[in-house]
Design a protein around this motif. Structure first.
Motif, PDB file in Angstrom:
ATOM      1  N   GLY A 164       0.809  -1.207   0.000  1.00 14.00           N
ATOM      2  CA  GLY A 164       0.000   0.000   0.000  1.00 14.00           C
ATOM      3  C   GLY A 164       0.845   1.261   0.000  1.00 14.00           C
ATOM      4  N   ARG A 165       2.136   1.096   0.283  1.00 18.34           N
ATOM      5  CA  ARG A 165       3.046   2.237   0.337  1.00 18.34           C
ATOM      6  C   ARG A 165       4.197   2.130  -0.657  1.00 18.34           C
ATOM      7  NH1 ARG A 165       3.897   3.085   6.886  1.00 18.34           N
ATOM      8  NH2 ARG A 165       1.697   3.125   7.461  1.00 18.34           N
ATOM      9  N   LEU A 166       4.520   0.902  -1.050  1.00 20.86           N
ATOM     10  CA  LEU A 166       5.691   0.674  -1.888  1.00 20.86           C
ATOM     11  C   LEU A 166       5.406  -0.494  -2.823  1.00 20.86           C
ATOM     12  CD1 LEU A 166       8.627   1.760  -2.160  1.00 20.86           C
ATOM     13  CD2 LEU A 166       9.320  -0.014  -0.551  1.00 20.86           C
ATOM     14  N   PRO A 167       5.645  -0.360  -4.129  1.00 16.84           N
ATOM     15  CA  PRO A 167       5.364  -1.457  -5.054  1.00 16.84           C
ATOM     16  C   PRO A 167       6.144  -2.725  -4.722  1.00 16.84           C
ATOM     17  CG  PRO A 167       5.671   0.601  -6.252  1.00 16.84           C
ATOM     18  CD  PRO A 167       6.067   0.875  -4.829  1.00 16.84           C
ATOM     19  N   ALA A 168       5.542  -3.853  -5.046  1.00 20.16           N
ATOM     20  CA  ALA A 168       6.147  -5.151  -4.730  1.00 20.16           C
ATOM     21  C   ALA A 168       7.499  -5.349  -5.405  1.00 20.16           C
ATOM     22  CB  ALA A 168       5.193  -6.279  -5.124  1.00 20.16           C
ATOM     23  N   ARG A 169       7.792  -4.618  -6.479  1.00 17.61           N
ATOM     24  CA  ARG A 169       9.067  -4.797  -7.173  1.00 17.61           C
ATOM     25  C   ARG A 169      10.270  -4.404  -6.318  1.00 17.61           C
ATOM     26  NH1 ARG A 169      11.071   0.060  -9.250  1.00 17.61           N
ATOM     27  NH2 ARG A 169       9.613   1.824  -9.208  1.00 17.61           N
ATOM     28  N   PHE A 170      10.041  -3.733  -5.189  1.00 20.72           N
ATOM     29  CA  PHE A 170      11.151  -3.331  -4.326  1.00 20.72           C
ATOM     30  C   PHE A 170      11.601  -4.444  -3.384  1.00 20.72           C
ATOM     31  CE2 PHE A 170       9.693   0.808  -5.691  1.00 20.72           C
ATOM     32  CZ  PHE A 170      10.860   1.554  -5.742  1.00 20.72           C
ATOM     33  N   VAL A 171      10.796  -5.489  -3.198  1.00 22.39           N
ATOM     34  CA  VAL A 171      11.152  -6.537  -2.257  1.00 22.39           C
ATOM     35  C   VAL A 171      12.119  -7.530  -2.903  1.00 22.39           C
ATOM     36  CG1 VAL A 171       9.338  -8.235  -2.760  1.00 22.39           C
ATOM     37  CG2 VAL A 171      10.157  -7.953  -0.415  1.00 22.39           C
ATOM     38  N   GLY A 172      12.969  -8.145  -2.084  1.00 23.97           N
ATOM     39  CA  GLY A 172      13.913  -9.142  -2.567  1.00 23.97           C
ATOM     40  C   GLY A 172      15.154  -8.568  -3.209  1.00 23.97           C
ATOM     41  N   ARG A 173      15.292  -7.258  -3.191  1.00 26.00           N
ATOM     42  CA  ARG A 173      16.444  -6.595  -3.807  1.00 26.00           C
ATOM     43  C   ARG A 173      17.379  -6.054  -2.740  1.00 26.00           C
ATOM     44  NH1 ARG A 173      13.578  -2.263  -7.515  1.00 26.00           N
ATOM     45  NH2 ARG A 173      15.748  -1.626  -7.827  1.00 26.00           N
ATOM     46  N   GLU A 174      18.620  -5.806  -3.142  1.00 28.96           N
ATOM     47  CA  GLU A 174      19.583  -5.263  -2.186  1.00 28.96           C
ATOM     48  C   GLU A 174      19.320  -3.773  -1.959  1.00 28.96           C
ATOM     49  OE1 GLU A 174      24.389  -4.877  -1.302  1.00 28.96           O
ATOM     50  OE2 GLU A 174      23.653  -6.340  -2.775  1.00 28.96           O
ATOM     51  N   TYR A 175      19.520  -3.378  -0.726  1.00 27.45           N
ATOM     52  CA  TYR A 175      19.347  -1.993  -0.292  1.00 27.45           C
ATOM     53  C   TYR A 175      20.590  -1.200  -0.711  1.00 27.45           C
ATOM     54  CZ  TYR A 175      18.336   1.747   3.159  1.00 27.45           C
ATOM     55  OH  TYR A 175      18.066   2.944   3.807  1.00 27.45           O
ATOM     56  N   THR A 176      20.483  -0.482  -1.811  1.00 27.97           N
ATOM     57  CA  THR A 176      21.610   0.238  -2.398  1.00 27.97           C
ATOM     58  C   THR A 176      21.197   1.671  -2.701  1.00 27.97           C
ATOM     59  OG1 THR A 176      20.963  -0.350  -4.653  1.00 27.97           O
ATOM     60  CG2 THR A 176      22.439  -1.896  -3.508  1.00 27.97           C
ATOM     61  N   VAL A 177      22.168   2.489  -3.099  1.00 30.27           N
ATOM     62  CA  VAL A 177      21.834   3.861  -3.477  1.00 30.27           C
ATOM     63  C   VAL A 177      20.939   3.864  -4.720  1.00 30.27           C
ATOM     64  CG1 VAL A 177      23.829   4.951  -2.384  1.00 30.27           C
ATOM     65  CG2 VAL A 177      24.036   4.068  -4.715  1.00 30.27           C
ATOM     66  N   GLU A 178      21.115   2.888  -5.587  1.00 24.37           N
ATOM     67  CA  GLU A 178      20.253   2.796  -6.769  1.00 24.37           C
ATOM     68  C   GLU A 178      18.816   2.449  -6.360  1.00 24.37           C
ATOM     69  OE1 GLU A 178      24.423   2.410  -7.826  1.00 24.37           O
ATOM     70  OE2 GLU A 178      23.190   1.215  -6.443  1.00 24.37           O
ATOM     71  N   TRP A 179      18.677   1.542  -5.401  1.00 25.33           N
ATOM     72  CA  TRP A 179      17.352   1.190  -4.882  1.00 25.33           C
ATOM     73  C   TRP A 179      16.701   2.422  -4.248  1.00 25.33           C
ATOM     74  CZ3 TRP A 179      14.717   1.026  -0.252  1.00 25.33           C
ATOM     75  CH2 TRP A 179      13.634   0.141  -0.134  1.00 25.33           C
ATOM     76  N   LEU A 180      17.486   3.170  -3.468  1.00 23.92           N
ATOM     77  CA  LEU A 180      16.965   4.376  -2.828  1.00 23.92           C
ATOM     78  C   LEU A 180      16.486   5.393  -3.865  1.00 23.92           C
ATOM     79  CD1 LEU A 180      19.647   4.913  -0.027  1.00 23.92           C
ATOM     80  CD2 LEU A 180      17.275   4.202   0.313  1.00 23.92           C
TER      81      LEU A 180
END
Length: 242
Positions: A164-180
């Motif tokens: 409800g706040r963040l699309p599912a495509r963000f899960v399972g990925r590494e927390y990086t500056v690109e992700w941010l």
């Protein structure tokens, strides 16, 4: 003021350990402070599935984190479903055990939510154990905090998102500056409002990386979870889906 034990050289403290990036960073911050000795990692587990509550991280991986941090794990077993009354009863038990072992404080990786801080302070009031908030800051400071952690070598996989706040495509990925950089502007880059949770597998708080990979993504109880899987040590370990 923290209470003092006769002859003690440092405040003995537990660290509330979610397995995520903020608790891991709190460990590093506290170890660089004089006068505080972290003596254990306090983790709540959903006893029905043997995983960290909310983060859904396997117990085996938390045990590997504790070993890499050189600290004993203090597990708190929670039933599922777990009422607030049951949670508080389990926490009172662990607080009493901590006092028996001359522990003087419990540290938390909370960042800026005043109601969460007030709740923790109420839970410890009158117990003889003081709460510590080594990362406490303002909401506008969390973008810099996120980048500071990553620049220092902290690595984490995003294990859960609130769709409800963040699309599912963000899960399972590494927390990086690109992700941010992909985050919607209304999402806190540290996920402090519950937008996402993580598992920290490497960083200056550990003596070695915890080899992992991100597995299947499932939707459950209104959240999207990525199953973080242990890997044998080797050059292909400690990776996440791009």
């Amino acid at each position: 003021m923290l209470p003092r034990i006769q002859g003690a050289t440092a405040v003995r403290a537990l660290l509330s350990w979610s397995s995520g990036k903020d608790s891991a960073w709190a460990l590093d911050v506290l170890r660089r402070q004089r006068g505080i000795e972290i003596v254990g990692l306090l983790t709540t587990f959903n006893a029905a599935v043997d995983r960290v509550a909310m983060h859904a991280v396997r117990r085996e991986l938390v045990e590997r984190q504790a070993a890499a941090a050189g600290l004993p794990l203090w597990p708190v077993e929670l039933p599922w479903p777990c009422s607030n009354e049951a949670y508080e009863a389990r926490m009172r038990e662990v607080i009493a055990r901590a006092r028996e072992q001359e522990i003087e404080a419990i540290a938390f990786g909370d960042l800026f939510l005043e109601d969460v801080r007030a709740y923790r302070e109420r839970m410890l009031a009158g117990s003889g154990i003081e709460p510590l908030f080594p990362l406490w800051t303002r909401p506008e400071e969390t973008p810099r905090l996120a980048r500071t952690m990553i620049a220092a070598g902290l690595r984490a996989i995003v294990t859960c998102v609130d769709p409800g706040r963040l699309p599912a495509r963000f899960v399972g990925r590494e927390y990086t500056v690109e992700w941010l950089a992909e985050l919607p502007p209304e999402v806190d880059p540290c996920g402090e409002r519950g937008e996402f949770h993580s598992f920290c597998f490497d960083g200056p708080m550990f003596s070695r990386a915890i080899p992992v990979r991100a597995g299947a993504v499932v939707e459950r109880d209104g959240f999207c979870f990525a199953d973080v899987l242990p890997e044998p040590a080797g050059p292909a370990a400690a990776t996440a889906r791009s």
